[in-house]
Design a protein around this motif. Structure first.
Motif, short mmCIF file in Angstrom:
data_model
loop_
_atom_site.label_atom_id
_atom_site.label_comp_id
_atom_site.label_asym_id
_atom_site.label_seq_id
_atom_site.Cartn_x
_atom_site.Cartn_y
_atom_site.Cartn_z
N LEU A 31 1.72 31.37 -35.38
CA LEU A 31 0.54 32.22 -35.24
C LEU A 31 0.44 32.82 -33.85
O LEU A 31 0.09 33.99 -33.69
N ASP A 35 2.98 36.19 -34.99
CA ASP A 35 2.05 36.77 -35.95
C ASP A 35 1.76 38.24 -35.65
O ASP A 35 1.81 39.07 -36.54
N SER A 40 -4.08 37.28 -38.30
CA SER A 40 -5.31 37.23 -37.50
C SER A 40 -6.07 38.55 -37.48
O SER A 40 -6.81 38.82 -36.56
N GLN A 41 -5.93 39.39 -38.51
CA GLN A 41 -6.65 40.65 -38.57
C GLN A 41 -8.10 40.47 -39.01
O GLN A 41 -8.88 41.40 -38.90
N SER A 42 -8.45 39.30 -39.48
CA SER A 42 -9.76 39.11 -40.08
C SER A 42 -10.91 39.26 -39.09
O SER A 42 -12.02 39.55 -39.47
N SER A 44 -11.88 40.07 -34.60
CA SER A 44 -11.36 40.35 -33.26
C SER A 44 -11.27 39.09 -32.42
O SER A 44 -10.41 39.00 -31.53
N PHE A 45 -12.14 38.09 -32.66
CA PHE A 45 -12.09 36.86 -31.87
C PHE A 45 -10.76 36.14 -32.07
O PHE A 45 -10.11 35.76 -31.10
N LEU A 46 -10.35 35.97 -33.31
CA LEU A 46 -9.09 35.28 -33.59
C LEU A 46 -7.90 36.08 -33.06
O LEU A 46 -6.98 35.52 -32.48
N HIS A 47 -7.95 37.40 -33.20
CA HIS A 47 -6.87 38.24 -32.68
C HIS A 47 -6.76 38.11 -31.16
O HIS A 47 -5.67 37.96 -30.62
N GLU A 48 -7.88 38.16 -30.48
CA GLU A 48 -7.87 38.04 -29.01
C GLU A 48 -7.44 36.64 -28.57
O GLU A 48 -6.76 36.50 -27.56
N LEU A 49 -7.81 35.63 -29.32
CA LEU A 49 -7.39 34.27 -29.01
C LEU A 49 -5.88 34.14 -29.10
O LEU A 49 -5.24 33.58 -28.20
N MET A 50 -5.28 34.70 -30.14
CA MET A 50 -3.82 34.66 -30.29
C MET A 50 -3.15 35.51 -29.21
O MET A 50 -2.12 35.13 -28.66
#
Length: 62
Positions: A31, A35, A40-42, A44-50
């Protein structure tokens, strides 16, 4: 007697916690490193974390 011939194999039930942890860690590495937003497109928080995780690990992402 030879000590190598008396060793018993490790039962799978004793290895299960290590196998589950290894699976979780491999998923986390995927991930963070590979990834690139596919999962992690769901949000912005998860995308920025990755994205920050890639920078923390020194993986080039842009």
């Amino acid at each position: 007697m030879d000590p190598i011939s008396t060793q018993q194999p490790i039962p799978v039930r004793d290895l299960l916690p290590a196998l589950l942890l290894m699976t979780f860690l491999l998923l986390a590495v995927y991930l963070v490193q590979f990834d690139n937003g596919a999962i992690s497109q769901s949000g912005s928080f998860l995308h920025e974390l990755m994205h920050d995780g890639r920078h923390l690990l020194g993986v080039p992402c842009h």
